[in-house]
Write a protein that holds these residues in place. Structure first.
Motif, short mmCIF file in Angstrom:
data_model
loop_
_atom_site.label_atom_id
_atom_site.label_comp_id
_atom_site.label_asym_id
_atom_site.label_seq_id
_atom_site.Cartn_x
_atom_site.Cartn_y
_atom_site.Cartn_z
N UNK A 110 0.76 -1.17 -0.08
CA UNK A 110 0.03 -0.04 -0.06
C UNK A 110 0.76 1.23 0.25
N UNK A 111 1.90 1.40 0.53
CA UNK A 111 2.67 2.22 1.01
C UNK A 111 3.64 2.57 -0.42
N UNK A 112 3.93 1.77 -1.19
CA UNK A 112 4.62 1.96 -2.63
C UNK A 112 5.78 1.19 -2.28
N UNK A 113 6.30 0.60 -1.28
CA UNK A 113 7.65 0.14 -0.88
C UNK A 113 7.92 -1.05 -2.16
N UNK A 114 9.01 -0.90 -2.99
CA UNK A 114 9.16 -1.81 -4.02
C UNK A 114 9.28 -3.19 -3.68
N UNK A 115 9.05 -4.03 -4.35
CA UNK A 115 8.71 -5.53 -3.92
C UNK A 115 9.72 -6.11 -3.52
N UNK A 116 10.92 -5.72 -4.37
CA UNK A 116 12.27 -6.21 -4.02
C UNK A 116 13.05 -5.92 -2.48
N UNK A 117 12.23 -5.01 -2.04
CA UNK A 117 12.63 -4.41 -0.58
C UNK A 117 11.65 -4.93 0.22
N UNK A 118 10.69 -5.87 -0.12
CA UNK A 118 9.54 -6.03 0.87
C UNK A 118 9.29 -7.62 1.12
N UNK A 119 8.52 -7.93 2.23
CA UNK A 119 8.20 -9.41 2.32
C UNK A 119 7.35 -9.73 1.00
N UNK A 120 7.45 -10.99 0.90
CA UNK A 120 6.52 -11.54 -0.28
C UNK A 120 5.13 -11.15 0.20
N UNK A 121 4.65 -10.45 -1.37
CA UNK A 121 3.16 -9.95 -1.43
C UNK A 121 2.08 -10.91 -1.01
N UNK A 122 1.28 -10.23 -0.49
CA UNK A 122 -0.23 -10.85 -0.23
C UNK A 122 -0.74 -11.27 -1.46
N UNK A 123 -1.45 -12.34 -1.76
CA UNK A 123 -1.87 -12.79 -2.81
C UNK A 123 -3.33 -11.91 -3.30
N UNK A 124 -3.68 -12.15 -4.93
CA UNK A 124 -4.67 -11.32 -5.14
C UNK A 124 -6.00 -11.94 -4.93
N UNK A 125 -7.10 -11.52 -5.29
CA UNK A 125 -8.44 -12.15 -5.09
C UNK A 125 -8.59 -13.00 -6.34
N UNK A 126 -7.86 -12.82 -7.21
CA UNK A 126 -7.83 -14.15 -8.30
C UNK A 126 -7.33 -15.42 -7.68
N UNK A 127 -6.23 -15.21 -7.07
CA UNK A 127 -5.73 -16.32 -6.24
C UNK A 127 -6.64 -16.88 -5.26
N UNK A 128 -7.45 -16.27 -4.68
CA UNK A 128 -8.45 -16.61 -3.74
C UNK A 128 -9.44 -17.20 -4.45
N UNK A 129 -9.86 -16.92 -5.69
CA UNK A 129 -10.79 -17.68 -6.41
C UNK A 129 -10.29 -19.00 -6.88
#
Length: 398
Positions: free
Chosen positions: A354-373
């Motif tokens: 949400x804060x726009x921190x680059x993915x390479x500098x972050x924990x693994x992203x939360x999954x999308x709603x498509x992944x939930x489906x």
């Protein structure tokens, strides 16, 4: 990056409190790159429960109606942690109001509603509003380490996987009727803890292709009606009137994944196993296993050991392993990590995105709603297999 993020949680039950505590602690993990986190509101129709949770975790207020969060411009991020059948209405209203949403799994109680939520999420994403689903175990250091052993080739070619998630919150006949015991076949133990086990299995074994051998069993056919609100897995305060249990206490099935085959088993009536998630994967060069009972360690067996030392070795997790270093005030081997910590990692990952921190500098992203489906399509295939006496069912491709 915004100067601050206002956070709210809808639902003050057991999992809702886990989200609330996680947001409170998220800024203490890793480098201090998050904006200021403002803990604004916990919403719950149960005024006493919601007020207590708001005070306990340092939120500014409690709201009895979740719609108050939709209309509050000071709130940017909302976790939705209520009964599955309530998810769609709440999530769609929040996204329409421009709130970033973290929804608990499973996405909904029906695939139709889940697909509608995914459509709403894609429309919101086009406007810069995020909708994600909470798969907390994807950042567990032990599971991530096993995935690394697989990707590095140290376990060789994958042969098969064994996973179980046994719980005992429903093992007593006096546990009161609640939404957890209502709904179609597959929405019981399979939808509750099987949703976790299934996405973990895919994370380790690759995309699921087909399932077979599906079997459901309802061990306790009737439960007493509660005399008041049911919070979490509480017991007592019940009437003499019984109501039928509609879904599964126990489920088991086989699956073929891209990397290997496996057997998965879940239960909510496994007495003596309050929260027993166990994973074991076997390869041509060795094997690895992890248990929620001892989540600060992984057991690894490699064929290249000396003959008289062959067998599993216990590896304490520490800074050498994924998502560990810098994550806690004490990040040394042997300190340990538990399920509460995974909720903090989950909140941190969502806030980083949400804060726009680059993915390479972050924990693994939360999954999308498509992944939930997709996860619900996986579980629907298991339900179809069980309905057809264990027949082989292809999992629908997204």
């Amino acid at each position: 990056m915004t100067a601050s993020l206002g956070v709210a949680v809808i639902g003050a039950g057991m999992a809702g409190k886990a989200h609330a505590a996680a947001y409170r602690a998220a800024s203490t993990l890793y480098k201090p790159t998050l904006p200021q986190i403002r803990l604004v509101s916990i919403a719950d129709i149960n005024v006493e429960l919601g007020g207590e949770a708001a005070a306990r975790y340092g939120f500014e207020r409690h709201d009895a109606d979740w719609r108050a969060l939709v209309d509050d411009p000071s709130i940017d991020v909302v976790s939705v942690v209520v009964a599955n059948f309530l998810h769609r209405e709440i999530v769609e209203a929040l996204l329409a109001a421009g709130k970033h949403v973290l929804c608990e799994k499973p996405l909904s109680d029906t695939i139709e509603d889940a697909r509608a939520m995914a459509d709403a999420a894609r429309a919101a994403d086009a406007k810069g509003t995020l909708a994600r689903i909470g798969y907390s175990y994807l950042r567990a250091p032990g599971i991530a380490f096993i995935r690394k052993l697989i990707d590095d080739g140290r376990l060789g070619e994958m042969l098969h996987f064994s996973g179980r998630y046994w719980t005992d919150y429903g093992c007593r006949p006096d546990a009161p009727m609640s939404w957890r015991y209502q709904g179609p076949a597959g929405s019981g133990a399979l939808g509750d803890v099987g949703s976790h086990l299934s996405y973990i299995a895919e994370h380790l074994c690759g995309d699921v292709q087909e399932v077979s051998g599906g079997r459901f069993h309802t061990s306790i056919a009737e439960r007493p009606k509660p005399l008041g609100a049911v919070v979490g897995h509480t017991r007592g305060n019940v009437s003499d009137e019984l109501a039928p249990v509609e879904n599964d206490d126990y489920a088991t099935f086989n699956a073929r994944f891209a990397r290997c085959v496996g057997t998965l088993e879940v239960s909510r009536v496994a007495a003596g196993h309050p929260n027993d998630l166990v994973l074991e994967i076997f390869g041509s060069k060795g094997a690895a296993r992890w248990s929620q009972t001892n989540p600060g360690q992984v057991e690894v067996m490699l064929h290249d050991e000396q003959g008289d030392l062959a067998g599993y070795r216990t590896v304490p997790l520490g800074p050498a392993h994924p998502h560990y270093a810098g994550g806690w005030a004490m990040d040394a081997p042997g300190v340990g990590i538990g399920q509460n910590d995974l909720f903090v990692h989950q909140a941190r990952a969502f806030l980083e995105e949400v804060a726009g921190i680059p993915e390479a500098e972050s924990l693994p992203r939360c999954k999308s709603f498509d992944d939930g489906v997709h996860n619900m399509e996986f579980l629907a295939a298991v339900a179809a297999s069980a309905a057809q006496r264990g027949a082989t069912v292809t999992v629908k491709e997204d």
